[in-house]
Design a protein around this motif. Structure first.
Motif, PDB file in Angstrom:
ATOM      1  N   MET A  36       0.835  -1.163   0.000  1.00 55.79           N
ATOM      2  CA  MET A  36       0.000   0.000   0.000  1.00 55.79           C
ATOM      3  C   MET A  36       0.880   1.225   0.000  1.00 55.79           C
ATOM      4  O   MET A  36       2.039   1.148   0.402  1.00 55.79           O
ATOM      5  N   THR A  37       0.321   2.313  -0.451  1.00 58.26           N
ATOM      6  CA  THR A  37       1.057   3.576  -0.383  1.00 58.26           C
ATOM      7  C   THR A  37       0.193   4.636   0.294  1.00 58.26           C
ATOM      8  O   THR A  37      -1.038   4.628   0.163  1.00 58.26           O
ATOM      9  N   ILE A  38       0.843   5.497   1.034  1.00 56.82           N
ATOM     10  CA  ILE A  38       0.198   6.670   1.610  1.00 56.82           C
ATOM     11  C   ILE A  38       0.968   7.869   1.102  1.00 56.82           C
ATOM     12  O   ILE A  38       2.180   7.960   1.310  1.00 56.82           O
ATOM     13  N   ASP A  39       0.276   8.761   0.419  1.00 58.26           N
ATOM     14  CA  ASP A  39       0.891   9.938  -0.198  1.00 58.26           C
ATOM     15  C   ASP A  39       2.129   9.568  -1.012  1.00 58.26           C
ATOM     16  O   ASP A  39       3.146  10.253  -0.992  1.00 58.26           O
ATOM     17  N   GLY A  40       2.045   8.443  -1.731  1.00 56.96           N
ATOM     18  CA  GLY A  40       3.115   8.029  -2.619  1.00 56.96           C
ATOM     19  C   GLY A  40       4.256   7.274  -1.966  1.00 56.96           C
ATOM     20  O   GLY A  40       5.187   6.860  -2.633  1.00 56.96           O
ATOM     21  N   VAL A  41       4.187   7.071  -0.647  1.00 56.87           N
ATOM     22  CA  VAL A  41       5.242   6.351   0.074  1.00 56.87           C
ATOM     23  C   VAL A  41       4.800   4.900   0.252  1.00 56.87           C
ATOM     24  O   VAL A  41       3.767   4.627   0.868  1.00 56.87           O
ATOM     25  N   SER A  42       5.570   3.964  -0.287  1.00 59.82           N
ATOM     26  CA  SER A  42       5.245   2.548  -0.200  1.00 59.82           C
ATOM     27  C   SER A  42       5.457   2.049   1.226  1.00 59.82           C
ATOM     28  O   SER A  42       6.519   2.246   1.815  1.00 59.82           O
ATOM     29  N   LEU A  43       4.441   1.379   1.778  1.00 59.86           N
ATOM     30  CA  LEU A  43       4.491   0.913   3.166  1.00 59.86           C
ATOM     31  C   LEU A  43       3.988  -0.516   3.253  1.00 59.86           C
ATOM     32  O   LEU A  43       3.258  -0.992   2.400  1.00 59.86           O
ATOM     33  N   THR A  44       4.358  -1.186   4.340  1.00 60.95           N
ATOM     34  CA  THR A  44       3.884  -2.529   4.619  1.00 60.95           C
ATOM     35  C   THR A  44       2.878  -2.466   5.758  1.00 60.95           C
ATOM     36  O   THR A  44       3.163  -1.881   6.801  1.00 60.95           O
ATOM     37  N   VAL A  45       1.726  -3.065   5.565  1.00 59.18           N
ATOM     38  CA  VAL A  45       0.708  -3.120   6.611  1.00 59.18           C
ATOM     39  C   VAL A  45       1.087  -4.245   7.570  1.00 59.18           C
ATOM     40  O   VAL A  45       1.300  -5.377   7.166  1.00 59.18           O
ATOM     41  N   ASN A  46       1.167  -3.913   8.868  1.00 59.25           N
ATOM     42  CA  ASN A  46       1.553  -4.898   9.879  1.00 59.25           C
ATOM     43  C   ASN A  46       0.362  -5.483  10.616  1.00 59.25           C
ATOM     44  O   ASN A  46       0.471  -6.552  11.211  1.00 59.25           O
ATOM     45  N   GLU A  47      -0.748  -4.771  10.618  1.00 64.59           N
ATOM     46  CA  GLU A  47      -1.884  -5.191  11.425  1.00 64.59           C
ATOM     47  C   GLU A  47      -3.173  -4.688  10.777  1.00 64.59           C
ATOM     48  O   GLU A  47      -3.209  -3.579  10.257  1.00 64.59           O
ATOM     49  N   VAL A  48      -4.212  -5.516  10.795  1.00 60.50           N
ATOM     50  CA  VAL A  48      -5.524  -5.107  10.326  1.00 60.50           C
ATOM     51  C   VAL A  48      -6.541  -5.540  11.374  1.00 60.50           C
ATOM     52  O   VAL A  48      -6.583  -6.705  11.769  1.00 60.50           O
ATOM     53  N   VAL A  49      -7.337  -4.569  11.831  1.00 60.50           N
ATOM     54  CA  VAL A  49      -8.410  -4.854  12.784  1.00 60.50           C
ATOM     55  C   VAL A  49      -9.649  -4.121  12.292  1.00 60.50           C
ATOM     56  O   VAL A  49      -9.700  -2.890  12.338  1.00 60.50           O
ATOM     57  N   GLY A  50     -10.603  -4.870  11.787  1.00 58.50           N
ATOM     58  CA  GLY A  50     -11.804  -4.252  11.232  1.00 58.50           C
ATOM     59  C   GLY A  50     -11.450  -3.371  10.050  1.00 58.50           C
ATOM     60  O   GLY A  50     -10.837  -3.824   9.098  1.00 58.50           O
ATOM     61  N   VAL A  51     -11.809  -2.084  10.133  1.00 56.72           N
ATOM     62  CA  VAL A  51     -11.524  -1.146   9.047  1.00 56.72           C
ATOM     63  C   VAL A  51     -10.254  -0.346   9.309  1.00 56.72           C
ATOM     64  O   VAL A  51      -9.910   0.548   8.550  1.00 56.72           O
ATOM     65  N   ARG A  52      -9.542  -0.660  10.373  1.00 57.55           N
ATOM     66  CA  ARG A  52      -8.297   0.046  10.705  1.00 57.55           C
ATOM     67  C   ARG A  52      -7.090  -0.820  10.370  1.00 57.55           C
ATOM     68  O   ARG A  52      -7.163  -2.040  10.398  1.00 57.55           O
TER      69      ARG A  52
END
Length: 69
Positions: free
Chosen positions: A1-17
């Motif tokens: 995923m990217t936020i403002d063009g910065v590529s990031l790795t999602v470490n945790e997903v809880v519901g919609v967060r």
């Protein structure tokens, strides 16, 4: 995923967060270090991950129905 063009790795997903980790270097050299709660950002999701997720859904349903999932 990217936020403002910065590529990031999602470490945790809880519901919609979701959660990510930002190292100090990333905060310094990108706009992410200046973000504050409530600010708008551009979020882009990895299309390949979405495709794989959709492919896995039928298999998850089958496993749940036969008690193996």
């Amino acid at each position: 995923m990217t936020i403002d063009g910065v590529s990031l790795t999602v470490n945790e997903v809880v519901g919609v967060r979701f959660g990510i980790n930002l190292i100090p270097h990333t905060q310094r050299v990108t706009t992410l270090g200046g973000l504050q709660v409530g600010m708008r950002v551009n979020v882009e999701i990895d299309q390949v991950a979405r495709y794989i997720h959709r492919l896995m859904l039928p298999h998850s349903d089958l496993q749940s129905e036969d008690g193996n999932g």
